[in-house]
Design a protein around this motif. Sequence first.
Motif, mmCIF file in Angstrom:
data_model
loop_
_atom_site.group_PDB
_atom_site.id
_atom_site.type_symbol
_atom_site.label_atom_id
_atom_site.label_comp_id
_atom_site.label_asym_id
_atom_site.label_seq_id
_atom_site.Cartn_x
_atom_site.Cartn_y
_atom_site.Cartn_z
ATOM 1 N N SER A 86 0.831 -1.208 0.000
ATOM 2 C CA SER A 86 0.000 0.000 0.000
ATOM 3 C C SER A 86 0.866 1.259 0.000
ATOM 4 O O SER A 86 1.181 1.825 1.042
ATOM 5 C CB SER A 86 -0.936 -0.009 1.215
ATOM 6 N N TYR A 114 0.108 9.627 3.768
ATOM 7 C CA TYR A 114 -0.572 9.319 5.015
ATOM 8 C C TYR A 114 -0.668 10.513 5.959
ATOM 9 O O TYR A 114 -0.660 10.356 7.170
ATOM 10 C CB TYR A 114 0.136 8.134 5.697
ATOM 11 N N LYS A 161 2.933 1.097 3.474
ATOM 12 C CA LYS A 161 2.424 0.241 4.537
ATOM 13 C C LYS A 161 2.576 -1.225 4.131
ATOM 14 O O LYS A 161 2.266 -1.598 3.002
ATOM 15 C CB LYS A 161 0.953 0.551 4.833
ATOM 16 N N SER A 162 3.053 -2.029 5.077
ATOM 17 C CA SER A 162 3.233 -3.457 4.845
ATOM 18 C C SER A 162 2.184 -4.243 5.614
ATOM 19 O O SER A 162 1.947 -3.985 6.798
ATOM 20 C CB SER A 162 4.628 -3.901 5.288
ATOM 21 N N GLN A 163 1.579 -5.195 4.933
ATOM 22 C CA GLN A 163 0.641 -6.124 5.548
ATOM 23 C C GLN A 163 1.335 -7.466 5.709
ATOM 24 O O GLN A 163 2.091 -7.887 4.826
ATOM 25 C CB GLN A 163 -0.609 -6.288 4.679
ATOM 26 N N THR A 220 -0.072 -3.847 10.961
ATOM 27 C CA THR A 220 0.353 -3.084 9.795
ATOM 28 C C THR A 220 1.580 -2.267 10.160
ATOM 29 O O THR A 220 1.657 -1.701 11.251
ATOM 30 C CB THR A 220 -0.767 -2.147 9.310
ATOM 31 N N LEU A 270 4.286 0.790 8.979
ATOM 32 C CA LEU A 270 4.573 1.945 8.118
ATOM 33 C C LEU A 270 6.088 2.090 7.999
ATOM 34 O O LEU A 270 6.786 2.228 9.008
ATOM 35 C CB LEU A 270 3.953 3.207 8.700
ATOM 36 N N SER A 309 1.176 -0.545 13.762
ATOM 37 C CA SER A 309 -0.215 -0.545 14.214
ATOM 38 C C SER A 309 -0.592 -1.972 14.591
ATOM 39 O O SER A 309 -0.581 -2.868 13.753
ATOM 40 C CB SER A 309 -1.134 -0.021 13.104
#
Length: 308
Positions: free
Chosen positions: A189, A193, A204-206, A225, A227, A239
């Motif tokens: 993503s 932000y 952003k990494s999932q 998540t 950043l 997060s």
Amino acid sequence: KAQRPERRPLQWITPPPCSGSSSSPWACRQGRGDPRSNPSNPRRPSHESDVPRHPLDPLTVREVNRVRELLRAHPLFASAPSSLFVHSLELDEPEKSVVKSWRKGADPLPPRRAVAVVRFRGESHVLGVDLSEGDGAVTPLPVPASGYPMMNMDEQTSLCFAPFKDEAFNASLLRRGVRASDVACLPISLGWYGPAEENRRLIKSQCFSTEGTANFYMRPIEGLTVLVDMDTAEVLHVSDRGAGIPIPAAANTDYRHGHSAPTPAEAQAQGRHGYQTVRVPSMEPPAGGPGSSWSTGTRCGGAGGSST
């Protein structure tokens, strides 16, 4: 201020080989996706000597290599060419009127020029590169007032490992009972932000669990998540809001044929409700007569127009 991590220079022609790691994301595994891992594959033809034959032909290998030489020698980048990263390189197409008036075999090709979007020490540059015979002029072009270059494959690969250097991230994995070796974090993503993050390339990494399945997208670690600053690989924020959400089970998530088997209860339910095991679709006629076989015990379009 975060230190800029050491990163290898961009590979221009040959893509980097797969790592061979069983937990490597992006399905980049030894023996899958890399034809060089199978010596029985026929050798691909070389395109080193290709030349453009039409005004809109894409850049050739020779032209790409010439752009590399010109950019690395340019005064802007000559001090540290290993810090130069190319995000986009394409032909600067001639005007439509020029292409329409060109006659194959009668007219020479119009002058060839490339356009490169590059990053160097945190700054973006858009450059026109003359590919005609001679010195090969490199001309600065206007840089958009907002936005950043797209993420390239080198960044995508290196940023997969950035979260594992952060203490808060690793602590979250421990609280969830997840082994770091079973986790794949994908920087997907890309975006903006908020005003506090202006002038930084952030993503952003999932994260997903790879335990027990190749289809790790079916096993997201919900609420976790990360950043990350794309230029420094620094983790800015973790997060962690979904510690109570269980990770989906790995059973029957593998899309590869023969890697998923029903549980005893599922097998019993299939027999009770008359479920059939579906085979890979095939247009070959079944052994018992005309028609197309789609699943075990099923024939479509048989003699007499009936199906059984």
